[in-house]
Design a protein around this motif. Structure first.
Motif, PDB file in Angstrom:
ATOM      1  N   VAL A 125       0.875  -1.184   0.000  1.00  0.00           N
ATOM      2  CA  VAL A 125       0.000   0.000   0.000  1.00  0.00           C
ATOM      3  C   VAL A 125       0.904   1.223   0.000  1.00  0.00           C
ATOM      4  O   VAL A 125       1.559   1.536   1.005  1.00  0.00           O
ATOM      5  N   LEU A 126       0.974   1.902  -1.126  1.00  0.00           N
ATOM      6  CA  LEU A 126       1.897   3.027  -1.325  1.00  0.00           C
ATOM      7  C   LEU A 126       1.104   4.338  -1.317  1.00  0.00           C
ATOM      8  O   LEU A 126       0.334   4.603  -2.241  1.00  0.00           O
ATOM      9  N   GLN A 127       1.317   5.122  -0.295  1.00  0.00           N
ATOM     10  CA  GLN A 127       0.636   6.416  -0.173  1.00  0.00           C
ATOM     11  C   GLN A 127       1.594   7.530  -0.578  1.00  0.00           C
ATOM     12  O   GLN A 127       2.655   7.714   0.038  1.00  0.00           O
ATOM     13  N   LEU A 128       1.236   8.256  -1.625  1.00  0.00           N
ATOM     14  CA  LEU A 128       2.063   9.356  -2.124  1.00  0.00           C
ATOM     15  C   LEU A 128       1.539  10.676  -1.563  1.00  0.00           C
ATOM     16  O   LEU A 128       0.336  10.956  -1.628  1.00  0.00           O
ATOM     17  N   HIS A 129       2.437  11.475  -1.000  1.00  0.00           N
ATOM     18  CA  HIS A 129       2.066  12.772  -0.417  1.00  0.00           C
ATOM     19  C   HIS A 129       2.912  13.861  -1.081  1.00  0.00           C
ATOM     20  O   HIS A 129       4.154  13.839  -0.983  1.00  0.00           O
ATOM     21  N   LYS A 130       2.283  14.798  -1.748  1.00  0.00           N
ATOM     22  CA  LYS A 130       3.018  15.844  -2.458  1.00  0.00           C
ATOM     23  C   LYS A 130       3.484  16.915  -1.482  1.00  0.00           C
ATOM     24  O   LYS A 130       2.704  17.436  -0.673  1.00  0.00           O
ATOM     25  N   LEU A 131       4.787  17.217  -1.546  1.00  0.00           N
ATOM     26  CA  LEU A 131       5.365  18.274  -0.711  1.00  0.00           C
ATOM     27  C   LEU A 131       5.611  19.518  -1.557  1.00  0.00           C
ATOM     28  O   LEU A 131       5.550  19.485  -2.793  1.00  0.00           O
ATOM     29  N   ASP A 132       5.880  20.615  -0.894  1.00  0.00           N
ATOM     30  CA  ASP A 132       6.197  21.854  -1.605  1.00  0.00           C
ATOM     31  C   ASP A 132       7.517  21.705  -2.357  1.00  0.00           C
ATOM     32  O   ASP A 132       8.392  20.909  -1.966  1.00  0.00           O
ATOM     33  N   GLU A 133       7.653  22.473  -3.433  1.00  0.00           N
ATOM     34  CA  GLU A 133       8.888  22.442  -4.225  1.00  0.00           C
ATOM     35  C   GLU A 133      10.083  22.760  -3.336  1.00  0.00           C
ATOM     36  O   GLU A 133      10.043  23.657  -2.494  1.00  0.00           O
ATOM     37  N   GLY A 134      11.144  22.012  -3.534  1.00  0.00           N
ATOM     38  CA  GLY A 134      12.354  22.241  -2.750  1.00  0.00           C
ATOM     39  C   GLY A 134      12.435  21.400  -1.491  1.00  0.00           C
ATOM     40  O   GLY A 134      13.497  21.348  -0.856  1.00  0.00           O
ATOM     41  N   SER A 135      11.324  20.776  -1.106  1.00  0.00           N
ATOM     42  CA  SER A 135      11.337  19.937   0.099  1.00  0.00           C
ATOM     43  C   SER A 135      12.096  18.643  -0.184  1.00  0.00           C
ATOM     44  O   SER A 135      12.119  18.146  -1.314  1.00  0.00           O
ATOM     45  N   ARG A 136      12.700  18.101   0.853  1.00  0.00           N
ATOM     46  CA  ARG A 136      13.460  16.863   0.690  1.00  0.00           C
ATOM     47  C   ARG A 136      12.506  15.677   0.787  1.00  0.00           C
ATOM     48  O   ARG A 136      11.661  15.618   1.673  1.00  0.00           O
ATOM     49  N   GLU A 137      12.660  14.751  -0.148  1.00  0.00           N
ATOM     50  CA  GLU A 137      11.745  13.615  -0.134  1.00  0.00           C
ATOM     51  C   GLU A 137      12.226  12.548   0.844  1.00  0.00           C
ATOM     52  O   GLU A 137      13.429  12.379   1.071  1.00  0.00           O
TER      53      GLU A 137
ATOM     54  N   LEU B 163       4.720   1.940   8.003  1.00  0.00           N
ATOM     55  CA  LEU B 163       3.804   1.871   9.143  1.00  0.00           C
ATOM     56  C   LEU B 163       4.363   0.972  10.249  1.00  0.00           C
ATOM     57  O   LEU B 163       4.170   1.243  11.431  1.00  0.00           O
ATOM     58  N   HIS B 164       5.081  -0.087   9.854  1.00  0.00           N
ATOM     59  CA  HIS B 164       5.613  -1.010  10.862  1.00  0.00           C
ATOM     60  C   HIS B 164       6.896  -0.484  11.515  1.00  0.00           C
ATOM     61  O   HIS B 164       7.427  -1.115  12.440  1.00  0.00           O
ATOM     62  N   LEU B 165       7.399   0.659  11.040  1.00  0.00           N
ATOM     63  CA  LEU B 165       8.574   1.295  11.659  1.00  0.00           C
ATOM     64  C   LEU B 165       8.235   2.757  11.960  1.00  0.00           C
ATOM     65  O   LEU B 165       8.728   3.674  11.293  1.00  0.00           O
ATOM     66  N   PRO B 166       7.360   2.995  12.926  1.00  0.00           N
ATOM     67  CA  PRO B 166       6.924   4.371  13.201  1.00  0.00           C
ATOM     68  C   PRO B 166       8.098   5.270  13.611  1.00  0.00           C
ATOM     69  O   PRO B 166       9.044   4.825  14.263  1.00  0.00           O
ATOM     70  N   ARG B 167       8.001   6.513  13.174  1.00  0.00           N
ATOM     71  CA  ARG B 167       8.965   7.570  13.521  1.00  0.00           C
ATOM     72  C   ARG B 167      10.371   7.350  12.913  1.00  0.00           C
ATOM     73  O   ARG B 167      11.314   8.007  13.293  1.00  0.00           O
ATOM     74  N   LYS B 168      10.482   6.391  11.983  1.00  0.00           N
ATOM     75  CA  LYS B 168      11.765   6.206  11.291  1.00  0.00           C
ATOM     76  C   LYS B 168      11.625   6.663   9.846  1.00  0.00           C
ATOM     77  O   LYS B 168      10.798   6.152   9.108  1.00  0.00           O
ATOM     78  N   ARG B 169      12.454   7.642   9.458  1.00  0.00           N
ATOM     79  CA  ARG B 169      12.401   8.187   8.102  1.00  0.00           C
ATOM     80  C   ARG B 169      13.519   7.593   7.249  1.00  0.00           C
ATOM     81  O   ARG B 169      14.662   7.464   7.697  1.00  0.00           O
ATOM     82  N   PHE B 170      13.159   7.254   6.014  1.00  0.00           N
ATOM     83  CA  PHE B 170      14.131   6.753   5.045  1.00  0.00           C
ATOM     84  C   PHE B 170      14.341   7.830   3.983  1.00  0.00           C
ATOM     85  O   PHE B 170      13.382   8.279   3.355  1.00  0.00           O
TER      86      PHE B 170
ATOM     87  N   ALA C  79      17.539   1.778   0.584  1.00  0.00           N
ATOM     88  CA  ALA C  79      17.190   1.195   1.887  1.00  0.00           C
ATOM     89  C   ALA C  79      15.697   0.881   1.959  1.00  0.00           C
ATOM     90  O   ALA C  79      15.285  -0.080   2.611  1.00  0.00           O
ATOM     91  N   VAL C  80      14.888   1.694   1.263  1.00  0.00           N
ATOM     92  CA  VAL C  80      13.449   1.433   1.205  1.00  0.00           C
ATOM     93  C   VAL C  80      13.183   0.111   0.494  1.00  0.00           C
ATOM     94  O   VAL C  80      12.414  -0.729   0.955  1.00  0.00           O
ATOM     95  N   ARG C  81      13.858  -0.071  -0.655  1.00  0.00           N
ATOM     96  CA  ARG C  81      13.698  -1.322  -1.399  1.00  0.00           C
ATOM     97  C   ARG C  81      14.132  -2.514  -0.554  1.00  0.00           C
ATOM     98  O   ARG C  81      13.474  -3.567  -0.541  1.00  0.00           O
ATOM     99  N   LYS C  82      15.234  -2.352   0.166  1.00  0.00           N
ATOM    100  CA  LYS C  82      15.722  -3.447   1.013  1.00  0.00           C
ATOM    101  C   LYS C  82      14.736  -3.758   2.135  1.00  0.00           C
ATOM    102  O   LYS C  82      14.479  -4.928   2.460  1.00  0.00           O
TER     103      LYS C  82
ATOM    104  N   SER D 240       4.616   5.075   3.007  1.00  0.00           N
ATOM    105  CA  SER D 240       4.245   6.454   2.639  1.00  0.00           C
ATOM    106  C   SER D 240       5.480   7.155   2.073  1.00  0.00           C
ATOM    107  O   SER D 240       6.562   7.098   2.679  1.00  0.00           O
ATOM    108  N   ILE D 241       5.308   7.809   0.941  1.00  0.00           N
ATOM    109  CA  ILE D 241       6.401   8.561   0.320  1.00  0.00           C
ATOM    110  C   ILE D 241       5.995  10.027   0.237  1.00  0.00           C
ATOM    111  O   ILE D 241       4.919  10.359  -0.271  1.00  0.00           O
ATOM    112  N   TYR D 242       6.877  10.875   0.741  1.00  0.00           N
ATOM    113  CA  TYR D 242       6.646  12.322   0.747  1.00  0.00           C
ATOM    114  C   TYR D 242       7.661  12.964  -0.200  1.00  0.00           C
ATOM    115  O   TYR D 242       8.880  12.847  -0.007  1.00  0.00           O
ATOM    116  N   SER D 243       7.139  13.634  -1.245  1.00  0.00           N
ATOM    117  CA  SER D 243       8.049  14.165  -2.261  1.00  0.00           C
ATOM    118  C   SER D 243       7.359  15.284  -3.043  1.00  0.00           C
ATOM    119  O   SER D 243       6.137  15.253  -3.235  1.00  0.00           O
TER     120      SER D 243
END
Length: 550
Positions: A13-25, A30-37, A42-45, A69-72
């Motif tokens: 389940v891939l949730q895409l979230h659009k960020l403002d231009e210039g933001s870092r993606e 969900l199974h690793l809360p509060r951990k950003r990739f 590393a996401v693929r792994k 969830s991907i923020y970009s």
């Protein structure tokens, strides 16, 4: 996201979230809360590792989804679900049922009416045998939710192309087919990024003669925008239904939370306050039963208006004043010396022996009202919804009310029986003074002792005693209910829980906690409901905002 040798074995389940231009993606699982990739390798792994954690290092599949969830700034707001590909045969290490298992899993997702279906098929294979198209038509016969996607267009044999399909001349769907050119495994191995891949895709369609006239509606970027726009149209069309469903769900959640009651306070003062409030609610409901706001209190009046009079009537004083009994008591009262004028001691004994029998109905009335008051306690306990979540408090409150009613019953019994005893201990003299005192009624001392014990004489005595006893009985019929109401009903309304409140004030926090010892399952259920309610209210606010924006 693909790796060499890796295929989808769990729904992603891939949730895409659009960020403002210039933001870092970045990405989050969900199974690793509060951990950003921020490293998508590393996401693929992690996708591969999480798949193996569920299925093992085999070729098994699982219906348990991975939530990513991907923020970009390079995506549109969209949720995609990548499902295991449909297959016709099981490979080594897979059970024979895997073909049907995968189809059942895919169906479970695409059958949902709010789901858009991407029927992905390779361009270098015959669409007539495409499982994706076949199953999509089965669950979406009108094609309202199905979008055809052709991959591997750049890998088609020389002399062949997919222009007829992309132009809608062959294998038509309601919405035009979209062709895409993905990264090859070599590109992935060389770490060709998605921006470069999308640029090469645009160049391919713009420069390939067979597709350049279709270039403006080909490619992954066009597909994403088209899906996002279509999803927006679908959502807006279904906003009224969504609002209705969300409002209904919120009402149901609030109702269940209300039934479960408020969460328990943590400090001693808060616990004591909670207990006192619940007790007051119970006490108010109990008073409403007695005062007629709720049913039950009318049974007390029935005791006074029917049961007590019936019990007094069953005493049958006239039978107690039978001739032989009168003669016996009069004679015994005279002793060795017969009475001279009137058998006063005999009168007293006859009256007392009759009146003392009223103690039975009086005591029975006390017990009957006590039973009704106890019954109303049980009703009030059941009707105090807040007590349902605290079985310990419910038991203690029931016991405390029962003990209190027991003390009131004993006081009422003493007071009520005193009324009877008072009538026995002192006779109303005026009643007898008003009686005629002529010779025929035994007032002549010259009659012989034997005349004084004849039947006529004894009948007159019995008649007089019966009249007096009936008078007293009528008085007690009115005074006994007053005594019972004063000692039991009135006190139950005024001070049913006074003793319990006094004991509560002496309790330590541990004892108070035991009274509010709630079922852990109820506590967890309340927490889960509160979280769901918060989410639904947030969704309600967002959907209302979209509805107003329409």
């Amino acid at each position: 996201i693909t790796l060499s040798g890796i295929v989808t074995r769990r729904p992603l389940v891939l949730q895409l979230h659009k960020l403002d231009e210039g933001s870092r993606e970045y990405a989050e699982f969900l199974h690793l809360p509060r951990k950003r990739f921020t490293d998508f390798a590393a996401v693929r792994k992690e996708i591969a590792d999480e798949t193996d954690r569920e299925t093992g290092r085999s070729k098994q599949i699982s219906s348990v989804p991975i939530h990513l969830s991907i923020y970009s700034p390079n995506v549109v707001n969209l949720t995609l679900i990548d499902l295991p590909g449909l297959t016709k045969v099981a490979v080594d290490g897979q059970p024979d049922s895997i073909v049907q298992d995968i189809e059942n899993m895919v169906r479970s997702f695409i059958e949902k009416p709010n789901c858009l279906i991407l029927a992905v098929s390779p361009a270098n294979q015959d669409l007539a045998t495409s499982d994706a198209v076949k199953i999509s038509r089965e669950v979406d016969p009108t094609g309202e939710r199905t979008f055809g996607v052709l991959t591997k267009i750049d890998l088609m044999d020389k002399g062949t192309d997919a222009s007829e399909i992309l132009e809608g001349k062959a294998y038509r769907l309601k919405f035009p087919w979209v062709g895409v050119v993905n990264r090859s495994q070599a590109d992935i191995n060389k770490n060709v990024d998605m921006i470069a891949a999308r640029r090469r895709e645009r160049e391919y369609f713009a420069t390939t003669p067979e597709y350049k006239h279709l270039a403006n509606r080909m490619g992954s970027e066009h597909l994403a925008k088209m899906l996002s726009k279509h999803l927006e149209v679908v959502i807006k069309s279904r906003i009224p239904g969504l609002q209705s469903l969300i409002n209904k769900t919120i009402a149901e959640l609030e109702a269940e939370l209300s039934r479960l009651g408020k969460p328990i306070a943590t400090d001693a003062g808060g616990k004591l306050y909670s207990i006192m409030e619940i007790c007051r609610l119970f006490d108010q409901i109990y008073k409403e039963h007695l005062d007629g706001v709720r049913p039950g209190g009318e049974k007390v009046y029935n005791v006074f208006d029917n049961q007590l009079p019936a019990a007094l009537k069953r005493l049958q004083f006239d039978k107690q004043l039978a001739m032989e009994n009168i003669r016996k008591l009069i004679t015994e009262a005279d002793g060795y010396q017969p009475h001279l004028i009137a058998p006063e001691q005999g009168y007293r004994r006859l009256i007392e022996s009759s009146l003392v029998t009223i103690r039975g109905p009086a005591e029975a009335a006390v017990e009957a009202v006590h039973s009704i008051l106890k019954e109303l306690v049980q009703k009030a306990i059941l009707e105090t919804l807040e007590l349902r979540q605290y079985p310990g408090l419910r038991v203690e409150l029931t016991n405390a009310a029962a003990e209190s009613l027991g003390r009131m019953k004993e006081e009422s019994k003493k007071a009520t029986l005193k009324l009877v005893d008072m009538e026995c201990s002192y006779l109303t003299v005026d009643f007898f003074r008003k009686l005629p005192q002529d010779i025929d009624k035994g007032g002549n001392p010259t009659h012989s002792i034997f005349d004084r014990y004849n039947d006529s004489y004894l009948r007159r005595i019995g008649s007089t005693v019966l009249s007096y006893v009936n008078m007293v009985c009528a008085t007690l019929r009115n005074s006994i209910p007053k005594s019972i109401v004063y000692c039991q009903v009135r006190e139950a309304k005024r001070s049913l829980l006074d003793h319990f409140f006094a004991e509560l004030g002496k309790m330590e926090q541990k004892q108070l906690s035991q009274l509010l010892n709630e079922d852990p399952a109820v506590m967890q259920r309340r927490s889960d409901l509160a979280k769901r309610l918060e989410l639904y209210r947030s969704a309600q606010a967002e959907i209302d905002a979209v509805a107003w924006a329409k």
